[in-house]
Design a protein around this motif. Structure first.
Motif, mmCIF file in Angstrom:
data_model
loop_
_atom_site.group_PDB
_atom_site.id
_atom_site.type_symbol
_atom_site.label_atom_id
_atom_site.label_comp_id
_atom_site.label_asym_id
_atom_site.label_seq_id
_atom_site.Cartn_x
_atom_site.Cartn_y
_atom_site.Cartn_z
ATOM 1 N N LYS A 198 0.955 -1.032 -0.013
ATOM 2 C CA LYS A 198 0.304 0.065 -0.167
ATOM 3 C C LYS A 198 0.709 1.290 -0.003
ATOM 4 O O LYS A 198 0.572 2.227 -0.756
ATOM 5 N N ILE A 199 1.749 1.180 0.856
ATOM 6 C CA ILE A 199 2.737 2.244 0.848
ATOM 7 C C ILE A 199 3.547 2.395 -0.534
ATOM 8 O O ILE A 199 3.578 3.747 -0.873
ATOM 9 N N ILE A 200 3.936 1.500 -0.831
ATOM 10 C CA ILE A 200 4.833 1.599 -2.148
ATOM 11 C C ILE A 200 3.678 1.923 -3.337
ATOM 12 O O ILE A 200 4.378 2.863 -4.206
ATOM 13 N N TYR A 201 2.674 1.529 -3.302
ATOM 14 C CA TYR A 201 1.637 1.982 -4.273
ATOM 15 C C TYR A 201 1.497 3.495 -4.084
ATOM 16 O O TYR A 201 1.445 4.289 -5.178
ATOM 17 N N THR A 202 1.392 4.105 -2.787
ATOM 18 C CA THR A 202 1.168 5.317 -2.620
ATOM 19 C C THR A 202 2.345 6.186 -2.999
ATOM 20 O O THR A 202 2.139 7.422 -3.517
ATOM 21 N N LEU A 203 3.376 5.852 -2.828
ATOM 22 C CA LEU A 203 4.692 6.420 -2.918
ATOM 23 C C LEU A 203 4.890 6.438 -4.413
ATOM 24 O O LEU A 203 5.189 7.449 -5.281
ATOM 25 N N ARG A 204 4.818 5.170 -5.485
ATOM 26 C CA ARG A 204 4.706 5.120 -6.754
ATOM 27 C C ARG A 204 3.992 6.322 -7.382
ATOM 28 O O ARG A 204 4.276 6.824 -8.465
ATOM 29 N N ARG A 205 2.590 6.103 -6.891
ATOM 30 C CA ARG A 205 1.684 7.175 -7.596
ATOM 31 C C ARG A 205 2.126 8.552 -7.489
ATOM 32 O O ARG A 205 2.079 9.605 -8.198
ATOM 33 N N GLU A 206 2.533 8.914 -6.256
ATOM 34 C CA GLU A 206 2.980 10.247 -5.623
ATOM 35 C C GLU A 206 4.069 10.658 -6.882
ATOM 36 O O GLU A 206 4.150 11.908 -7.438
ATOM 37 N N VAL A 207 5.164 9.593 -6.833
ATOM 38 C CA VAL A 207 6.201 10.052 -7.783
ATOM 39 C C VAL A 207 5.820 10.444 -9.447
ATOM 40 O O VAL A 207 6.188 11.438 -9.839
ATOM 41 N N PHE A 208 4.964 9.415 -9.670
ATOM 42 C CA PHE A 208 4.717 9.575 -11.170
ATOM 43 C C PHE A 208 3.484 10.959 -11.213
ATOM 44 O O PHE A 208 3.666 11.610 -12.165
ATOM 45 N N GLU A 209 2.685 11.133 -10.258
ATOM 46 C CA GLU A 209 2.038 12.564 -10.216
ATOM 47 C C GLU A 209 2.749 13.572 -10.323
ATOM 48 O O GLU A 209 2.430 14.536 -10.966
ATOM 49 N N HIS A 210 3.834 13.508 -9.876
ATOM 50 C CA HIS A 210 4.815 14.662 -9.509
ATOM 51 C C HIS A 210 5.410 14.782 -10.730
ATOM 52 O O HIS A 210 5.731 16.112 -11.006
ATOM 53 N N THR A 267 4.415 14.508 -13.631
ATOM 54 C CA THR A 267 3.650 15.121 -14.534
ATOM 55 C C THR A 267 3.432 16.830 -14.107
ATOM 56 O O THR A 267 2.910 17.526 -15.107
ATOM 57 N N THR A 268 3.849 17.027 -13.211
ATOM 58 C CA THR A 268 3.633 18.496 -12.713
ATOM 59 C C THR A 268 5.079 19.319 -12.952
ATOM 60 O O THR A 268 5.192 20.401 -13.055
ATOM 61 N N LEU A 269 6.164 18.413 -13.326
ATOM 62 C CA LEU A 269 7.709 18.936 -13.603
ATOM 63 C C LEU A 269 7.466 19.636 -14.975
ATOM 64 O O LEU A 269 6.973 19.428 -15.799
ATOM 65 N N PRO A 270 8.279 20.671 -15.025
ATOM 66 C CA PRO A 270 8.535 21.713 -15.952
ATOM 67 C C PRO A 270 9.322 20.724 -17.204
ATOM 68 O O PRO A 270 9.973 19.579 -16.852
#
Length: 617
Positions: free
Chosen positions: A121-133, A135-138
């Protein structure tokens, strides 16, 4: 003499600075480690109920296991009783011992399952957070970082964290409970025997701490080398056609071998020096157990033969047995902690890399009062724009351009002149250093990025298709499009008949990046995608560079009808494709050196005329 003193003093000062620098680096490393651990712990508390349940199971399991040596000691004393064996007591405590150990094992099994799921669960959350972030990078971030290295963050680094969370974290918590419980039980049995650990435990801790400081940078270097290796492999694999066309296979293999050797060497050094910790600490702990056994045996014999022995030193055979077992429970977790220290260091290095990615500054947020671009007409102004990707190298110098509503603006010039930079600024992938860019009078930085980019449709030289059907790829910019609209766009792009010739038509599944169709067909599909999107402005960056001349003519005819009434920016090396443009801008060294339509520029006989004649001579 004075010179000698000054030289000696200088050396002393140099050593002092060196030591000061080393101390500062160690403090920074320790502070970084604490921040990473604290940050990882926050992810645990996203699931408080699961964490509390895991903690209770871990506590109960270890308490039951800690009761075992005490029960076995009582049973041994019942066997060694002077009046004969007390079988009732032996069977009672042996039965309790079996029950306690069985319950402990069941709880440990359930706990392991819970920790694995919690880690997932934690890794799912972390991996999703990384991928989502990501998409916000320049866009500039992806221009300066290898794709393979970024992927290694999502895969290798996060997988390393997963292994640590599901195993190492559980082991550490269980070890703390076991060591604390075993210490309490040993104090209750014989404080005198505990003195042995006053020597061996500090020795173990000091050795572990010393080695850990030297091992952690090695694991950090290992992660970096593996990331670099992944980046190189991704780069070379994506360019296999070019590699084979130039017969560079042996060259890239040699370069891969070099990076592979560096990665293997970094991996070996980290694992080698990390693996030294466990056996060394195990040796120290085994010495402590041997010393406890010898000293306990001596005290037991003295207890049998000496009546004046102080009460604190009196031991039964069961006490000796229990103490030895507790000493193993006490020393065992310390040894296990040392064994997993290398894995923990690897996890900390991976976590540091992941968090460094998460901490990358996202694209600058829209202003609080940013407006939505609605009913865009397409009147565009570049007003004294100055820009460079890095401050010391300016790409565009004082660029002033006006594109009227519905006009087609072609941009030509030599490689590196700044043509693509104009598009990057227009889409706000980068912001200008000086000057302004306005659409319908609104400065780009005063508008929301989503509405700005929604006002454009782009067809790039580098085509991009994803794994999915042709229908899904064409409707990427307009997901609610009907089949009739898709077919109309495909016909306009002259790709409809080809799609219909495929066994599954528009439901044909394209492999990753469309490698199962030709490059020209890929470009035609992306052009159909652009035609389907209802945007008031178009950007065409070498959009016809990958098609043959006949198809190019057909696309140009379709493009002319598509661009009618829309403002269009076209970057082209094939000057034949831009002869009908309203205005042609000739950019060289970041400046507009010529502008006008095709006929006017040809009459002047300048730079554009020279380019045109060189292509058709």
């Amino acid at each position: 003499m004075n010179n000698m003193r000054m030289g000696g003093g200088g050396g002393g000062m140099g050593n002092s600075r060196s030591l000061s620098s080393t101390t500062r680096d160690q403090k920074q490393s320790g502070a970084t480690k604490r921040r990473v651990l604290l940050r990882m712990s926050k992810y645990l508390f996203h699931y408080p109920k699961t964490v509390i349940l895991a903690f209770l199971l871990m506590l109960a399991s270890n308490i039951l296991a800690l009761a075992g040596p005490k029960l076995s000691g009582i049973a041994i004393d019942a066997i060694a009783a002077k009046g004969g064996v007390d079988f009732d007591t032996v069977f009672l405590y042996v039965g309790l011992l079996i029950i306690f150990y069985l319950l402990s094992a069941v709880m440990s099994y359930v706990l392991a399952i819970i920790m694995v799921r919690l880690g997932q669960k934690i890794i799912y959350t972390l991996r999703r957070e990384v991928f989502e972030h990501l998409t916000t990078l320049p866009v500039g971030y992806f221009d300066t970082h290898a794709t393979g290295d970024i992927i290694s963050h999502i895969s290798y680094d996060i997988d390393t964290l997963n292994a640590s969370l599901s195993h190492d974290l559980l082991q550490i918590c269980a070890s703390i409970v076991t060591v604390t419980g075993a210490l309490g039980m040993m104090i209750s049995i014989s404080p005198a025997l505990l003195l042995v650990f006053a020597i061996t435990v500090p020795a173990s801790l000091l050795f572990t701490r010393f080695k850990t400081k030297h091992v952690r940078p090695l694991f950090k270097a290992r992660s970096m080398k593996l990331g670099a290796l992944n980046g190189y492999a991704e780069e070379m694999l994506s360019g296999q056609k070019t590699v084979r066309a130039y017969s560079r296979e042996s060259v890239i293999v040699d370069r891969f071998d070099k990076r592979n050797d560096e990665a293997v060497e970094a991996y070996y050094r980290a694992e080698y020096y990390g693996a030294m910790i466990g056996p060394s600490v195990n040796f120290i702990n085994n010495l402590s157990i041997a010393m406890v056994t010898v000293l306990g045996g001596v005290l037991y014999m003295l207890s049998l033969t000496t009546s004046t022995l102080p009460a604190l030193l009196v031991l039964t055979l069961g006490d000796v047995s229990s103490f030895v077992q507790y000493s193993r429970k006490f020393a065992g977790p310390i040894n296990e902690l040392a064994n997993i220290m290398s894995e923990l260091q690897s996890a900390l290095a991976a976590a540091e890399r992941v968090f460094r990615l998460i901490d990358e500054e996202p694209e600058i947020a829209d202003k609080a009062d940013a407006v939505l671009l609605t009913n865009v007409k397409g009147d565009v102004d570049f007003d004294h724009v100055r820009f460079g990707y890095v401050p010391e190298k300016v790409i565009l110098h004082d660029l002033t351009v006006h594109a009227g509503e519905g006009q087609t603006i072609a941009i030509v010039g030599p490689t590196g002149a700044g043509k693509t930079t104009v598009i990057n600024l227009l889409m706000r992938f980068y912001d200008v250093n000086e000057g302004e860019i306005r659409i319908d009078g609104t400065e780009l930085r005063d508008a929301t990025r989503s509405s700005l980019r929604g006002a454009f449709t782009m067809v790039l030289q580098e085509t991009w298709l994803f794994h999915g059907t042709i229908f899904e790829n064409i409707t990427y910019g307009k997901e609610n499009a009907t089949m009739e609209e898709v077919i109309a766009a495909a016909k306009a792009a002259h790709i409809h008949h080809y799609i219909e010739s495929l066994p599954d038509g528009y439901q044909t599944v394209l492999s990753d990046d469309g490698v199962n169709i030709s490059k020209g067909q890929k470009q035609l599909i992306t052009i159909a995608r652009a035609m389907l999107a209802d945007a008031p402005m178009l950007i065409l960056d070498e959009a016809t560079s990958n098609v043959d001349s006949r198809t190019e003519q057909q696309i140009q005819e379709a493009m002319h009808s598509l661009m009618r009434g829309r403002t269009c920016f076209v970057i082209a090396h094939r000057l034949s494709t831009i002869q009908n443009a309203d205005t042609i801008l000739v950019i060289k060294d970041g400046r507009v050196i010529e502008s006008g339509n095709h006929e006017a520029l040809m009459r002047t006989g300048g730079f554009y005329a020279g380019l045109y004649n060189s292509q058709f001579s």
